[in-house]
Design an enzyme around this catalytic site. Sequence first.
Site: not given
Ligand code: NAD
Length: 333
Positions: A23, A43, A47, A68, A85, A111, A157, A161
């Site tokens: 997202f 990616d 998700t 990954d 992200l 990594n 999580y 983090k």
């Molecule tokens: P999301 O789940 O939509 O996006 C996360 C992306 O990371 C996805 O495309 C997923 O496929 C990819 N991913 C997950 N594990 C992976 C791995 N091991 N290797 C490669 N790709 C991997 O979430 P988001 O809302 O877009 O969040 C993005 C980042 O921001 C995340 O790290 C999240 O923890 C952080 N964050 C988001 C929010 C929020 O409210 N949206 C709040 C706090 C922190």
Amino acid sequence: MDDRAGSVRREPRRILIAGGAGFVGSHLAARLVAEGHEVICLDNLQTGRLSNLAPLMSESRFSFVRHDIVQPVAIEGPLDEIWNLACAASPPQYQLDPLHTFRTCVNGSLNLLELAREKQARIFQASTSEVYGDPDVSLQAESYRGSVNTWGPRACYDEGKRSAETLFFEYERLGVEVRVARIFNTYGPRMSPEDGRVVSNFVRQALMGEALTIHGEGQQTRSFCYVDDLVEGLLRLMRSDARGPVNLGNPGEFTVRELADMVLAQTGSDSPLLHKPMPQDDPRQRRPDLGRAKRELGWEPRIPLAKGLAMTIAHFREELAGRDRPVSVVRAG
Ligand code: NAD
Ligand code: UDP
């Protein structure tokens, strides 16, 4: 707004975004490509969705690699920036495979930090308000140490983090340029309707004529930030001299029940409310202290929840329109 002191910055930049199909990552990728930079998105599609990147796939400055980050990351050629992200952000998603979530945060960060060291790239970490756990202060500043359960269902999580922050600041001591944002609940177009977070759930449920699932009495609060505001804050942070973690979010605080009422009013839906048990360790309150972001980045969010929700609902209405059950409600007002 800066530049790396003492180093010559290439323009346009060559940028890696891990988690770029998600997202937030897909909005960031679009913004960086529009600015003229070369963007490599990496990616594992856990998700994330390739459809989030559809508008970028034909751009010569954009490429996608399925990988990954738990596995070592090798990228040919120079890199100026790395954005981490990658990590499922929705509680039901990150709890599906807690060990993988923890490995993503720890091994994945290691990594990418090693890659940053090799390429002499500046690296960003998407940290989270979850590092504050279930806070016992009503406004969370970066100096607050948090109230986190190390062994509950959210710990993979939250503690992942927190560990990632530790790694980033240890690499900073080794000379790597790091930037860390503590992101508060962010919403907007391109959230997956099945993602399980509260905004996407309520909007999907309202549009599909299903009951809105409220955990507990819905008196817990969150502060909801529109994605365009967040991306602007992320870019300012990455190009700033700010050291240490910086909160990014919207200070408007709403109960979950208030959010449900807003979604019902804006969609014109007559969906009922369905109360479900409160998940373990669910934070009772959350609201960012934005003092640092304002002082050091000159940033504060501009889009109030009512306006951001309207844009999100319009996007979901389009995405859900093709589904079996019709989007059953008309726009209110
Ligand atoms: P999301 O789940 O939509 O996006 C996360 C992306 O990371 C996805 O495309 C997923 O496929 C990819 N991913 C997950 N594990 C992976 C791995 N091991 N290797 C490669 N790709 C991997 O979430 P988001 O809302 O877009 O969040 C993005 C980042 O921001 C995340 O790290 C999240 O923890 C952080 N964050 C988001 C929010 C929020 O409210 N949206 C709040 C706090 C922190
Ligand atoms: N929530 C809810 N109904 C849902 C999904 C979530 O009431 O269908 C609640 C959840 O228990 C939490 C708040 O909404 O109190 C925000 O949940 P979300 O999963 O979006 O984010 P987080 O808990 O990580 O802040």
